[in-house]
Design an enzyme around this catalytic site. Structure first.
Site, mmCIF file in Angstrom:
data_model
loop_
_atom_site.group_PDB
_atom_site.id
_atom_site.type_symbol
_atom_site.label_atom_id
_atom_site.label_comp_id
_atom_site.label_asym_id
_atom_site.label_seq_id
_atom_site.Cartn_x
_atom_site.Cartn_y
_atom_site.Cartn_z
ATOM 1 N N SER A 151 5.453 -6.005 -4.673
ATOM 2 C CA SER A 151 6.139 -4.696 -4.574
ATOM 3 C C SER A 151 6.697 -4.382 -3.143
ATOM 4 O O SER A 151 7.293 -3.558 -3.046
ATOM 5 C CB SER A 151 5.416 -3.741 -5.080
ATOM 6 O OG SER A 151 4.189 -3.759 -4.138
ATOM 7 N N GLY A 152 5.902 -5.029 -2.292
ATOM 8 C CA GLY A 152 6.092 -4.693 -1.007
ATOM 9 C C GLY A 152 4.742 -3.791 -0.430
ATOM 10 O O GLY A 152 4.906 -3.529 0.770
ATOM 11 N N GLY A 153 4.090 -3.290 -0.996
ATOM 12 C CA GLY A 153 2.877 -2.302 -0.742
ATOM 13 C C GLY A 153 1.701 -3.263 -0.413
ATOM 14 O O GLY A 153 1.807 -4.343 -0.356
ATOM 15 N N VAL A 154 0.725 -2.587 0.152
ATOM 16 C CA VAL A 154 -0.219 -3.488 1.003
ATOM 17 C C VAL A 154 -1.137 -4.036 -0.380
ATOM 18 O O VAL A 154 -1.661 -5.278 0.141
ATOM 19 C CB VAL A 154 -1.352 -2.526 1.705
ATOM 20 C CG1 VAL A 154 -1.765 -1.392 0.719
ATOM 21 C CG2 VAL A 154 -2.349 -3.181 2.287
ATOM 22 N N ASP A 155 -1.377 -3.594 -1.523
ATOM 23 C CA ASP A 155 -2.119 -4.203 -2.317
ATOM 24 C C ASP A 155 -1.527 -5.624 -2.887
ATOM 25 O O ASP A 155 -2.308 -6.627 -2.954
ATOM 26 C CB ASP A 155 -2.327 -3.451 -3.601
ATOM 27 C CG ASP A 155 -2.965 -1.975 -3.400
ATOM 28 O OD1 ASP A 155 -3.637 -1.802 -2.103
ATOM 29 O OD2 ASP A 155 -2.642 -0.947 -3.927
ATOM 30 N N SER A 156 -0.389 -5.516 -3.208
ATOM 31 C CA SER A 156 0.623 -6.921 -3.596
ATOM 32 C C SER A 156 0.448 -8.002 -2.679
ATOM 33 O O SER A 156 0.525 -9.096 -2.810
ATOM 34 C CB SER A 156 1.804 -6.587 -4.464
ATOM 35 O OG SER A 156 2.625 -6.083 -3.460
ATOM 36 N N ALA A 157 0.885 -7.286 -1.286
ATOM 37 C CA ALA A 157 0.979 -8.074 -0.185
ATOM 38 C C ALA A 157 -0.397 -8.826 0.130
ATOM 39 O O ALA A 157 -0.391 -10.160 0.291
ATOM 40 C CB ALA A 157 1.222 -7.226 1.187
ATOM 41 N N TYR A 181 -28.225 13.236 -13.402
ATOM 42 C CA TYR A 181 -28.562 12.847 -14.702
ATOM 43 C C TYR A 181 -29.346 11.823 -14.840
ATOM 44 O O TYR A 181 -30.181 11.719 -15.739
ATOM 45 C CB TYR A 181 -27.182 13.020 -15.366
ATOM 46 C CG TYR A 181 -27.057 12.667 -16.978
ATOM 47 C CD1 TYR A 181 -27.376 13.656 -17.777
ATOM 48 C CD2 TYR A 181 -26.948 11.569 -17.234
ATOM 49 C CE1 TYR A 181 -27.431 13.626 -18.929
ATOM 50 C CE2 TYR A 181 -27.091 11.195 -18.660
ATOM 51 C CZ TYR A 181 -27.318 12.278 -19.497
ATOM 52 O OH TYR A 181 -27.479 11.769 -20.974
ATOM 53 N N HIS A 237 -28.012 14.764 -4.705
ATOM 54 C CA HIS A 237 -26.930 13.729 -4.620
ATOM 55 C C HIS A 237 -26.937 13.106 -3.086
ATOM 56 O O HIS A 237 -26.091 13.779 -2.204
ATOM 57 C CB HIS A 237 -25.500 14.282 -4.925
ATOM 58 C CG HIS A 237 -25.265 14.491 -6.336
ATOM 59 N ND1 HIS A 237 -24.729 13.656 -7.200
ATOM 60 C CD2 HIS A 237 -25.612 15.682 -7.299
ATOM 61 C CE1 HIS A 237 -24.708 13.995 -8.482
ATOM 62 N NE2 HIS A 237 -24.954 15.526 -8.310
ATOM 63 N N LYS A 265 -9.043 0.962 -1.622
ATOM 64 C CA LYS A 265 -7.887 0.916 -0.776
ATOM 65 C C LYS A 265 -8.378 0.496 0.693
ATOM 66 O O LYS A 265 -7.678 -0.287 1.330
ATOM 67 C CB LYS A 265 -6.879 2.059 -0.965
ATOM 68 C CG LYS A 265 -5.645 1.979 -0.051
ATOM 69 C CD LYS A 265 -4.724 1.248 -0.483
ATOM 70 C CE LYS A 265 -3.851 1.846 -1.585
ATOM 71 N NZ LYS A 265 -2.633 0.941 -2.099
#
Length: 532
Positions: free
Chosen positions: A242-248, A102, A188, A387
């Site tokens: 939270s204990g997850g990778v993002d917040s860590a 497009y 594409h 991620k």
């Protein structure tokens, strides 16, 4: 350089502190399913990219000072009354532009070419034949298999453009104006189905736009650390860990930048997996010492969820309860907190419709702004990262593999892996089944390493079974295992039948209240990874 229209600027990004990479590529999103993939492919070439709405004004684009621009595909026809259009002034900014699908048609139409509905639709693999000399396709085979998805076609290139490729159904499948560094492809290049697709994108970045592959995890750490120091200064910050990778990763980056000015709060909502709360406390007390605080609020969260079965309602209740618990602790136990650190990543706000172009799929607990009475300024050092990029960054800053490679876990926890109402009994059943699933998969390292997520889902129905010559009426467990790079898309994992069998036997035999295990073989799209 032309002057741009100074009308309303549609830009969903927060104020910049002057630390964006000098070489930033803007992807203008016209509602394409592949817009995020384009941004990823550019980053894989070690060039920073970010997505903005296709309707972003020329003035806003000029202010961002992009090194190059990509116009994404989109579902509309350029002839539709409500078709998204780009500001034609961007083609006169002197910035290299690549139009895809497009975006290719928009470029042709805006610059005087002709786009027709030829009736020769092309969907899927298509043979592309090279035409005039091309910077984009130089050195490629004269015939390529490319991925098409269109009904309209450019039938006449604008003045100054050379037609560099065609197909049986598209007379202008690629075009270039070498002098103005404007190129377009109907196909594409960002999808793996296009032969040499990544090479074609690299040609645009390095040969057409003359960029350098300088964006690395080291440069991200350096720039984000300095950005945090400039934003926070000598003030205090708090992080919802939270204990997850993002917040860590977010907390560790901020801690590197401001040290003990940061306090990390772990609000334990009672919705984590088996043994996970204790593991989080052990890990982060070691990392942050006295600046790590656990708040036990499990009874409060589960009480608020009583008799609620709508997934969006559950997410919002958990988000609101979290804010209330978090606010109460900050007001009563902490002084002079000015900033809130969040581990928001790119897919969070894209799926929440945060870029102004994407459709909102589901609400995320850390997207959408703060309540008016929670007077914090946000620090979101991972906002621009996918991620897998967050994981690489975590390794770069020295986080252990147990954190970096922890499987993604939803902020609302097991509440969105229980379809329907949440209570203590269902949580106990789900935790036990989930622990068995993860234990069995862990015995097969090569399988575990290729899975993005593997987990259990508890359905709000019961089925008839036979156990020990007795009729049972118990819950089914759904096994969900997917492979993905960044959670924007995912494919269901082809687990060996032997593994599926061992999981089923153990869950049915060891978890009271379960008499059936089923396997979810739905990809994303059309499904989502989580069930709610």
């Amino acid at each position: 350089m032309v002057s741009c229209d100074m009308g309303t600027e549609k830009n969903a990004r927060p104020p910049d502190l002057g630390l964006r990479p000098e070489q930033a590529v803007l992807v203008l999103d016209f509602g394409a399913q592949y817009a995020q993939l384009i941004a990823r492919r550019i980053r894989e070439a070690r060039v920073f990219s970010e997505i903005v709405p296709g309707t972003t004004s020329c003035a806003a684009i000029a202010e961002l000072q992009p090194a190059a621009i990509v116009l994404s595909g989109g579902p509309a026809s350029v002839y539709s009354d409500d078709a998204p259009v780009c500001d034609p002034g961007l083609f006169e900014l002197g910035v290299p532009v690549l139009g895809i699908c497009y975006g290719h048609q928009l470029m042709a139409q805006a610059l005087g070419g002709r786009v027709d509905r030829t009736g020769a639709r092309e969907y899927g693999a298509t043979t592309l034949r090279q035409g005039a000399t091309s910077v984009l396709l130089e050195g490629m085979p004269p015939s390529l298999t490319v991925w098409m998805s269109h009904a309209d076609a450019v039938v006449e290139a604008p003045r100054g453009f050379a037609v560099t490729a065609a197909t049986d159904g598209t007379p202008v499948a690629a075009m270039e104006d070498a002098r103005r560094r404007l190129v377009g492809t109907q196909f594409h290049p960002e999808v793996t189905h296009t032969e040499h697709g990544q090479d074609i994108l690299r040609r645009f970045l390095f040969d057409v736009a003359d960029l350098e592959p300088t964006w690395t995890t080291v440069s991200i750490v350096e720039s984000e650390t300095e950005k945090i120091r400039q934003q926070v200064g000598s003030a205090k910050a708090v992080c919802a860990l939270s204990g997850g990778v993002d917040s860590a990763v977010a907390a560790t980056l901020v801690h590197r930048a401001i040290g003990d000015q940061l306090t990390c709060l772990f609000v334990d909502h009672g919705l984590l997996r088996q043994g996970e709360s204790d593991q989080v406390c052990k890990t982060y007390r070691r990392m942050f010492g006295k600046n790590f605080v656990r708040i036990d609020a499990a009874d409060q969260f589960i009480g608020e969820l009583k008799d609620r079965d709508d997934p969006e309602e559950k997410r919002k209740i958990i988000g609101e309860t979290f804010i209330n618990v978090f606010r109460d602790y900050c007001e009563n136990q902490l002084d002079d907190i000015r900033f809130l650190v969040q581990g928001t990543i790119y897919s969070d706000w894209i799926e929440s419709g945060g870029n102004g172009a994407a459709t909102s799929i589901k609400s995320h607990h850390n997207v959408g702004g703060l309540p008016e009475d929670l007077h914090f300024e946000l620090v979101e050092p991972l906002r621009d990262l996918f991620k897998d990029e967050v994981r690489l960054l975590g390794t770069e800053i020295g986080l252990p593999d147990s954190i970096v490679w922890r499987q993604p876990f939803p902020g609302p926890g097991l509440a969105v892996r229980i379809v329907g109402k949440v209570d203590h009994e269902k949580l106990d059943i789900l935790r036990a089944a989930d622990a068995i699933i993860r234990d069995e998969v862990h015995k097969h390292e090569e399988i575990e390493n290729r899975l993005w997520q593997v987990f259990a889902v508890l359905l709000d129905v019961k089925t008839v079974g036979v156990q020990g010559d007795n009729r049972t009426y118990a819950y089914p467990i759904v096994l969900r295992a997917v492979e993905s790079e960044d959670a924007m898309t995912a494919e269901w994992a082809r687990l060996p039948h032997e593994l599926l069998g061992s999981i089923s036997r153990r869950v049915v035999n060891e978890v009271e209240g379960v008499n059936r295990v089923v396997y979810d073989i739905t990809s994303k799209p059309p499904g989502t990874i989580e069930w709610e």
